[in-house]
Each structure stands twice: as structure tokens, then as C-alpha cells.
Design an enzyme around this catalytic site. Structure first.
Site, PDB file in Angstrom:
ATOM      1  N   THR A 114       0.823  -1.216   0.000  1.00 46.73           N
ATOM      2  CA  THR A 114       0.000   0.000   0.000  1.00 46.73           C
ATOM      3  C   THR A 114       0.858   1.267   0.000  1.00 46.73           C
ATOM      4  O   THR A 114       1.913   1.307   0.616  1.00 46.73           O
ATOM      5  CB  THR A 114      -0.894  -0.028   1.245  1.00 46.73           C
ATOM      6  OG1 THR A 114      -1.681  -1.208   1.185  1.00 46.73           O
ATOM      7  CG2 THR A 114      -1.801   1.179   1.311  1.00 46.73           C
ATOM      8  N   GLY A 153       2.961  -3.193   8.528  1.00 48.72           N
ATOM      9  CA  GLY A 153       3.246  -3.444   9.935  1.00 48.72           C
ATOM     10  C   GLY A 153       4.704  -3.816  10.134  1.00 48.72           C
ATOM     11  O   GLY A 153       5.262  -4.595   9.354  1.00 48.72           O
ATOM     12  N   GLU A 396      -6.618  -5.720   3.207  1.00 48.73           N
ATOM     13  CA  GLU A 396      -6.705  -6.883   2.299  1.00 48.73           C
ATOM     14  C   GLU A 396      -7.932  -6.814   1.398  1.00 48.73           C
ATOM     15  O   GLU A 396      -8.560  -7.836   1.111  1.00 48.73           O
ATOM     16  CB  GLU A 396      -6.702  -8.199   3.098  1.00 48.73           C
ATOM     17  CG  GLU A 396      -5.475  -8.417   3.949  1.00 48.73           C
ATOM     18  CD  GLU A 396      -4.218  -8.683   3.136  1.00 48.73           C
ATOM     19  OE1 GLU A 396      -4.317  -9.183   2.008  1.00 48.73           O
ATOM     20  OE2 GLU A 396      -3.122  -8.368   3.641  1.00 48.73           O
TER      21      GLU A 396
END
Lengths: 631, 631
Positions: A114, A153, A396
Site C-alpha cells: 500500500t 506493519g 486486504e
């Protein structure tokens, strides 16, 4: 083995916080989580020496995750453990795997896709990887601010390597998105490498120990052999060798969507456990005037909020396992060169991921609200479960985007039906709907399932007709599609709903033959409750698209209320059966022993604001104002 | 004046944080908020010397609250300013007011009602105030753990006095709940007085700078004259003088519910502003293949999520003001001894508070989700707006409890209708429904309003019939009521919905005659959108209880989609018209200049985790694991 690991981990004192994470600053939380994450990683490495498992550890089970107790927010190594290694295993060539998949690797990795400006529309990703044949390298580059990677993350402070999704350019030609392994920090000093701008993105609703990060490349060079080359290759001379099937790259996303359904089942069982147990302890107002105050679980309005959560947890567990098995079957087929089932699996995974995350979030929130004000406290753990669950609506694959994916699949089959062409068995009901072969409504689970299929047909038809009408009015297809998109998402939602009901009911009936009679009765009550609940919620659609009558609906309502009464005596037993231990549940309201108020007071006593009898801000800020004229 | 105060406050540098609150620890957040709260309090005292306003400052306006920018969570003095003084003004005797309402009072107060074991069912409150005629004192006491006061804002560390709700005992007789003023900390040293156990309850989903607290009394004595004695008295000899009307004590709760509707309007306008502006900046996938990526606001599915939020903000603003005026009228009547309108106002306030808080929370969350992943970041401010809004579903009367209050009112009138007794004008439609005087369905705002009234009648009838059936089967009334409670709350919800639609439409039509034609068109589009949206959402109930047909519903759907297209060009203008300045909106996604990605990066740069290139936890925890064999 699992139990053994749990007991081992439960006894490592450093993994269990004295002061709950919520009291710490953003930075302290991260540092505390990192401490624990590397203790856990060390333990995992000791226990599974040399055995880096790929996907089997993701098989849905009933076993809770002990990690949830250790990491109230999230393990900062979640992506490292869950996605980094498995993507290498799935997408890297044999040689690459041999080099990278070392049990004592220095790499701490993450998965970087992303960007600030692009999420679910991944084709729009702007980061480039340009092949330089003179040096045999790719040049990773972030052309503008919106192209900065954003969200991964573990990226902010922890990872020293990552898998980067970028547009591949060779000799000025773009070959679309590919995955590259890039080191971003020095393994020894942890300093960002030259040409790397990396940092943490700041606090979020949840996942606050994930150090989600941003990443920019300033013409950062990596070896050609760092592109993941199992399915696709760039040769030394710049020749691009296409993948056999362009869907192969998206495999890990599909798998994540499939496993998510089971994860949501687990989150729901946590929320249900907390809310049901609390409702058995909490007393509020007598029902009859001469009685003491009643357990709030005796209020039918409370049962209405909670029992659907218990049932839904079972639904997602059953459907998640069913999808897992489908995924396994389809993956095996793909390995034999047969891609035929992939579009169906993709369509199912899209709408089921969307609806189950949306429904689960709403139900978790319903459980939280059913605990009144106390559910608003972090010590109930319900706000964290909500923050975790609602994130799944977006990540997702965003909710609406996914529903529109499934809608394309539905419209494809509706077109076949409308043109009287042959349909696959599972869409035979489209033909029935067109031929008006309506069965007489039956107030039974099977009848409801038929009814939900009629809704799918009716809503797909309505969306299709609007689409055709827009096209006749001269709109281009995509514009016409956009104009019909509210109706298209409605059709997809209905499709997911019908799948959830059908799979759950059929699997429950089958399971019931294998368990004791008394257990079978309870399982069937839960399944029936789920179907009745949704039939009542969607009675408007049933009235539009099936032959249900007002009397039928009233009868459903009565039966639904009967089921609440039947489930009531087993409600606490049903959540106890989820078997989530207190250390994992982390809830003052939901602990097994029911000492709700005692635990609330014990938790409050841990507040650093209660350490001093008088907070120093009194002397600094309050007294000068309140005692102004009294000194 | 307001503008002048705002500019003054905007220029006080200490009120504006360098490091956003979300990065701080729980304790630091509180201390930072206290610092700012007392600066603001000082300013307010300077500006309003001697003028402690009572309720007029709560009149709904369109002016945003500058405090929202200063306190990202909440002002710890919220209850002190908003409820403590106004309750004294409303419930204390003239002499008490003269003594306590001093502009330079040393009291920092809060309002203490809820206990660990009792919330919405306030009759169950366990704290006692026992009159000791020998010393002319009340003895405040907490008989057990569940009787600990829990939740009051500002109680934990800040307040030195409070208004306590307790059961009044005189000579062994309980006279029910009364309010007492109790000092709890020494004004000079701030130490808790003997017999007081007070502290902070810990972190919550939101309101984290409110230092919500707990409080226990160990036979704590206060003078008899500390009971609030405007409407009720205890004399020196222990004589209890009853209030003229026992509803008088609940006035401040009613007022809070009324003003809440307007506050929710304001929260919704913040959420809508952020999401609409972001959707005008964010681009995602081309709609037509040869186009650049489109503003996501052009996607009809996005308009479907957002425009209802703009419309709903107007609904709550209009209905909030309408309720405010009703409340003013009823209060004036009460002062003249006429209580006749109080039950209706109570019934309206209950269901409107419940439904507007629930709907507003859902819409805020819809706005947040419509911003994709970026809406999950605290820097968007959407999670905080949600945490703030969803709290209102519970506080000041829990959702289901309130709906059941309104249901009693509906059932009362249904019984009259069923027994063919005279009905008040506003329930004449109950009679029509019984006589089956159905008007032919009209696809117009007026038609939808009629339809919603039919739903109220139909659902009240269904609940009433179930109730009667349960009674016939030998249940006691309250048990029968409990068994029908799902249907009873449905009826209340329908009633609130019909009120929102009717009041909004009528007020908009009236307003339209007073504004420019072009403005009138837009306002009517919003009102029509709101009605169509809810007619479509509730089409199942319309099918059950009105004469709507499937064709009508399809026509409504088309008109709804037309309205989305009509509103699109004005969407950004509509949220700009809410006129919320950036310092109050506090959102990277929603600022007026649209520099979304720049602001996100600027905010991230403030993260303390980005201060050091390498976080110290690398050396402590990461390196020993990752470089184990490489040292």
C-alpha cells in the site's frame, strides 16, 4: 505440543505486563512489545528449529492464540512471521528460497504494498523498479509523495528488509506489478541504508504496537536476483519471461482473505464470551416487582443482542474451514495446471471477507454496547477487539471494492441466464427465477435458504436491468456500472448471506449426525437461530423476491423468540465451550470466575494516576485558580 | 463575542499541543489536559465575571466549539462547567444558591450518580445518606463494592466536591434518591478527606482526559443543609417534606438528552466534512478506461455512504432545535404547575436520544470506513469522533432501556385505540390503522411520512398483541413485557424514525420559504434524500404495514440515485457550509486546503518513534536475536 508451548510461555514472566499497555506512551508501548516479540521469536526458533512452516500453521483450529494475551494490541512481528516468509516460500524461485529461508537469518521482514495514494486499487501503485542491464540491478524509486509506501506493519522501526510491490520497467516498457526483496536497514547497526527514507506513521485506532511505517526510495539499487522469480523472470539481458497465469501473484492475498474468516470467528467468540459472562453476573431491575434484580441475560432484548453473536461465531468457524478446504483443493488443481475453479474461489472469498468482517464488527460492537458503560473501558478488552475487527473491513481489500468484484461474477452468470445459455449447477436458481419457478414458501431452514437464493437472483436481476438501462441510454460500460453500483453491492451482499446460511446449515446437519444427541440439538438451535435472525432482518427482501407472507413472518418472529428461550439455559455453557483462557481474554468483565467488580477495582488500582494521592498538576495548575483569593 | 473569544483563545500558544495527545501516556495526557483546562477556565472567568449561566448557553447553535480543538479527547472540567453548576442552580434552594454559586468558588465539582453495579436503573443505586438528627448531619456511606460510585468525569483526580445521588434514610425509612453536595478533597492540599476513597478508573475508548473516577464513602458526614433543597426538604427534626412532583428531580437528565441531539448533529458535520473533503482529494481507479483516476466522490457507492451523513446532520440540527423549543415550552408550563406535557416530552426525548445516537455512531463509522485505511489513523480524527459519539448510545440512559420507556407510552395509546377511546391528535393514525383507513401509497415525502406512521401503528399493534397473548397465557405483566421486548423496541425505533422524518420535512418546507430559491432547492434535496434513504432501508416494514408496491420501491430507488447525482456538485460546498475551522476539525484528511498526503507526512514526523534513527530497543532486544551467529 500447542498446550506445552502455551504453558511454557505462560511461565515466562517478562511476557506478562505489570502495567497494562494502555497506560503507556506510544513509544513505550512499542518498546514493550518489541521486548516481548523477540522473546517469543526466540522461543519459536528454539521449538521449531529449522522448520519454517509455510501455510499449514494457518489451518483454522479451535485453539486460541496465546499471543493475544501477550500482545494486547498486536505483535510487531506479525507480518514478519505471517506473511514475509510465506510469500518468499510461495513466490521465490528454488534458488532464492535456498538462499533466503535460513532459520538463523538476520532478516526481519515485512510486506510492503500500500502507498499513501493507493490501497485497494493496486494497479495504481506508483513505486517503480527499473531494470538497469549495465549493472544487473533494479532501481527502486518513489517518484512523488503519494507513492510513499504507507501502512506496512513492522516497517517503521523494526524491519530491516521487506518485500516491495513495484511497477517493473524494462527498457521503458512497464510490465506491471512485481515483488522485490529489498534490504532497508543495515543488519548490524540498524541504520537506514542510503536512499531509504523510513519511519513510523503514528497512532491508530488499534494495532498500536505494530509500528506501521512509511518508506520512500531514492533510486535505491538492488540486485536483479532480488525480484521474486518463481512464476516470472527477468533474465540478465533484460528479457521478461511472463508468468503462466497472471493471477498467480495474488495467491497470498486470496489465502489471507480465506483465513480471515476463521480469525473473525475467533474474535467473535472472545466478544461473546465477555458479554455473555458479564450478563450472567450483572443484575439490573427486577422483572417481577416482588423479585430481586435479575441477571441481565434474562432480558429478552439482551438475548437478542448476544445469542446471534454466539451463533455467528460458529458460522464463521464452519464457513472459514469450508473455504480453507476449497482453497486447498483449488491450489492443488492449480499446481496441476487447472485454473478453472480460481474465479469462483476469488468471488466467494471477496464477498465472504467483506460481509463477515462487516457483520463481525457490528456484532462485536453490539456485545460491547450490551455491557453498558463498562464495555467502554479498555479493561473490558471489547474496544480493542472492535478496533481489531473493524480494521478487517478495510485491509486486504476494501469492503465495497470486494463486493463489486463478486458482483462482476454474479452479473456474468445472470447474463448467461438472461440469454438462456447453460448455467453451472450452483447458479441453476437464476434460471428458476427467470422462469418464475417459485417454490411455495416454507418456514424452515431449507425454506429460508431457498428464499435467500431468490433474493440473490432478484437483486442481481435488478442491478443487471439498471446496468442494461444505463447502457441503452448511451453510457459506457464502466460509467453504467458505477451508476448501478449501490444495487450491485446489494446483490453481492445477498449472495454472501445465502452462502453463509447454506453452508452453515448443511455442515451443521452433517455434523449433528456425528455428535451426541444433546449436543446436536444445541448446534441445530444455533443454526436455526442464525437463519431466522437473518430472515427477519431481511424480511423486506423476502417479501420482494420470495413467496413469503406476513403470517409467515409473524410465525418466524415467534419461533425466533422461542429459540432465544431455548438457548438461554445453555448460553454460559456455550461461551465456556469456546474455552478461551483468562490470560488470553484479558477482560475484567469476561473472566471465568465472574469477579467482575473486584477485577474492575483491581485494574483501576494499576492506573499511574492513582499512584500519588495528589497529582502534581494540582499544585501547578489547579490551586493557583481555585485558591486565588484564599492564600 | 463568540468569535472574539475564539480568536483570543486561538492565540494562547499553551493551549495548542506541539506533540499530539495520542503520543502521550495516560498520565501525561491528563496532566496536559488539566494545564489547558485551567487556562480556559481562567479565561472564561475573566470574560464572564460573576455571570454563571445556567442553561441558556446550551441553546443549539451552528457555532462549533473551539474546545474540541484544544481537547482532542475531552475537557476534564466538562462536568464541572456543564452539569455541576447548572444542577445546583436547578435543584438547590435560594439560600444554598446564594452560598454556593460564587464566581470565585474554590469548588471544582462533578456529578456523581452511576455506581459499579448500577447505571440506567437508577432506583437500584445503593449509596446511602442517613440523617443523624443528633448532629444535624447526613452520613454518606458505600455499603459494598458494587455501591462504589464509578464513571463521573473529573472525579478521579480533579474534583474536590461533588453532587452525590444517594438513597435518603430518615429514622429507618427510605425516601428514595436525593442529591447531596459533598466535599471530597481538602481545598488547600487537595488530599482526600477522611472517609473518602477516590481514584481514577483507567483508560477508555475515548474521553481519556476526563479522569473518570470512583468514589467510596466510609460513613462520611456532611451538614443536613448540604442536601439540595429546592423541591424537597429535610427539616432539623427529621421531617421529610415531599416534592410537589416526583419527576422534578430528573429535569437535568431530560435536558441533557435534548441537547445531545444537537451535539450529535455537530459530531456528524465534523465526520461528513472530513470524509467528503477527503473523497474530493483522493483518486482511485478510472471509471472509464481512457480517463485518469477519478475522485472517489464520483463513485455512486461513495455518495451513498456520505450524502446521508450530510443530510442526517441537518436532521439532528433541525430536530434538536425543535426539541429544545419543546423543552422550553414544557419547562415554562411546569413552572406554572402544569405537568401535562412532561410525559410526551420524556417519551420523545427517550427514543430520539436512543435512535439519533445509534444512527449518528453508525454514520460516523461509515464516514471513517469510507476513508479507507487512512480513516483508521488517529490523525484523521475520525476514530475519536466515533469514540465520542458511540458513548452517547450508553450514557444518560442506555439505548434499549430508553426505547422501552417510549414503548410504554406507545402501548398506552394503542390500548386507548384498541378500546375505541378518544386519542390525542398526534395519535389519530392509530385509529386509522385499526379501521384500515389506508391511504393509497404516494412516492412523495408526505407519502413516506404517512407510511412511517403506518409502520409505528403496525409495530405497536404487533408488540401489543404479543403482550396480550403472553398475559392471556398467565404471565405477569412485567414478564409478558420482557417477552415482547424485541418487538416493543422495534415499535419505539419506528416511532423515532417517523418523528425525525416528519419534523425534518415540515421544518425544511417552512425554512425553504424564507431562503433564496437556489438554497431552498438544495435543502429540499437533502430532506428528500433522507426520507428516500430510510424508506428504502425500511422497505420491508413499508411492505408489511403500508400499501407500497414493488414498483413503488423501484421508483424510490431510481429517485434516490437521481438525488445522489443532483447533490454531488454541491457536496463539498455543503460541508464547507458547516464552517468548521481546521483547528477544531483536527484532521489530516479533512483540512480546508486538501493537502491530505502532505499533512499525513507532517503528522507522522511528530511521532516520538521517529526522533531517533535507531530505537534503543534494537540494541536491547533485536540485535541479540538477529545477529546471534554473526558477531
Amino acid at each position: 505440543m500447542m498446550i506445552h508451548t502455551n504453558n511454557y510461555i505462560l511461565n515466562i514472566k517478562e511476557l506478562w505486563d505489570d502495567v497494562p499497555e494502555e497506560y503507556l506512551s506510544h513509544k513505550e508501548r512499542y518498546e514493550n512489545a518489541i521486548k516481548k516479540a523477540f522473546i517469543v521469536l526466540k522461543v519459536l526458533r528454539q521449538l521449531h528449529t529449522g522448520n519454517i512452516q509455510i501455510t499449514d500453521h494457518r489451518t483454522p483450529t479451535n485453539v486460541y492464540s496465546i499471543q493475544d494475551g501477550i500482545f494486547r494490541n498486536v505483535n510487531p512481528l506479525l507480518i514478519h512471521i505471517g506473511l514475509f516468509w510465506s510469500t518468499i516460500a510461495a513466490q521465490a524461485s528454488t534458488e532464492q528460497q535456498a538462499e533466503w529461508l535460513q532459520p538463523d537469518s538476520s532478516m526481519i521482514g515485512t510486506y510492503v504494498q500500500t502507498e499513501l495514494g493507493h490501497g485497494s486499487f493496486i494497479r495504481g501503485i506508483e513505486t517503480t523498479a527499473t531494470y538497469d542491464s549495465t549493472t544487473d540491478e533494479f532501481i527502486l524509486h518513489t517518484p512523488r509523495l503519494s507513492a510513499y509506501k504507507w501502512w506496512p506493519g513492522g516497517l517503521g522501526n523494526t524491519a530491516n528488509a521487506c518485500l516491495v510491490m513495484a511497477q517493473l520497467y524494462i527498457n521503458g516498457t512497464c510490465h506491471g506489478l512485481h515483488i522485490f526483496l529489498a534490504q532497508i536497514r543495515d543488519f548490524d547497526t540498524h541504520k537506514p541504508l542510503p536512499g531509504i527514507k523510513v519511519g513510523e506513521i503514528g497512532p491508530k485506532m488499534g494495532f498500536n504496537t505494530a509500528d506501521n511505517g512509511f518508506l520512500g526510495f531514492d533510486n535505491h539499487r538492488i540486485p536483479r536476483t532480488n525480484m521474486l522469480m518463481k512464476n516470472v523472470q527477468v533474465l540478465r539481458d533484460g528479457t521478461y519471461v511472463k508468468p503462466k497465469h497472471d493471477k498467480l501473484t495474488y495467491g497470498s492475498m486470496l489465502l489471507t482473505r480465506v483465513t480471515l474468516i476463521s480469525d473473525l470467528a475467533y474474535q467473535l467468540s472472545k466478544a461473546a464470551t465477555i458479554a455473555v459472562r458479564y450478563s450472567a453476573v450483572r443484575r439490573q431491575s427486577p422483572i417481577k416487582s416482588n423479585e430481586p434484580e435479575r441477571q441481565i441475560l434474562d432480558f429478552v432484548s439482551q438475548q437478542h443482542k448476544l445469542f446471534i453473536t454466539i451463533a455467528s461465531s460458529h458460522v464463521y468457524r464452519v464457513v472459514g474451514l469450508w473455504m480453507w478446504n476449497s482453497h486447498k483443493r483449488v491450489t492443488a488443481d492449480i499446481h496441476e495446471g487447472n485454473m478453472g475453479q480460481l474465479p469462483e474461489l476469488h468471488a466467494l472469498a471477496c464477498c465472504l471477507k467483506a460481509i463477515s468482517s462487516r457483520d463481525a464488527s457490528a456484532l462485536v460492537e453490539q456485545c460491547r454496547l450490551a455491557c453498558g458503560g463498562h464495555g467502554y473501558m479498555m479493561a473490558s478488552n471489547l474496544p480493542q477487539i472492535y478496533a481489531y475487527t473493524t480494521a478487517a473491513v478495510t485491509y486486504e481489500g476494501e469492503y465495497t471494492v470486494l463486493l463489486l468484484q463478486t458482483a462482476r461474477y454474479l452479473v456474468k452468470f445472470w447474463r448467461l441466464a438472461a440469454e438462456h445459455k447453460p448455467l453451472p449447477q450452483n447458479f441453476a436458481y437464476f434460471e428458476d427465477y427467470i422462469k418464475k419457478n417459485f417454490e411455495q414458501w416454507r418456514n424452515s431452514p431449507e425454506g429460508i435458504i431457498e428464499g435467500f437464493k431468490a433474493i440473490v437472483a432478484g437483486k442481481t436481476k435488478a442491478a443487471y436491468d439498471t446496468l442494461q438501462c444505463n447502457l441503452r441510454n448511451g453510457r459506457e460500460f464502466e460509467e453504467a456500472w458505477n451508476m448501478a453500483s449501490v444495487q450491485l453491492t446489494n446483490a453481492s451482499e445477498a449472495y454472501a448471506r445465502s452462502l453463509l446460511c447454506e453452508v452453515f446449515w448443511k455442515e451443521t446437519v452433517q455434523l449433528s449426525t456425528k455428535v451426541s444427541k444433546s449436543l446436536a440439538i444445541v448446534l441445530e438451535q444455533l443454526a436455526e437461530l442464525y437463519l431466522m435472525y437473518w430472515a427477519l432482518e431481511k424480511h423486506g427482501d423476502l417479501l420482494l423476491y420470495s413467496t413469503i407472507s406476513r403470517n409467515d413472518i409473524e410465525a418466524l418472529q415467534s419461533r425466533y423468540e422461542e429459540l432465544l428461550a431455548l438457548i438461554r439455559p445453555n448460553a454460559v455453557g456455550l461461551v465456556d465451550a469456546f474455552d478461551i483462557r483468562d490470560e488470553v481474554l484479558c477482560s475484567t468483565l469476561g473472566a471465568y470466575d465472574g469477579r467482575v467488580y473486584e477485577r474492575m477495582m483491581e485494574e483501576a488500582s494499576k492506573s499511574p494516576l492513582n499512584e500519588d494521592v495528589v497529582n502534581e498538576s494540582f499544585h501547578k495548575y489547579i490551586r493557583p485558580v481555585t485558591m486565588k483569593n484564599k492564600l
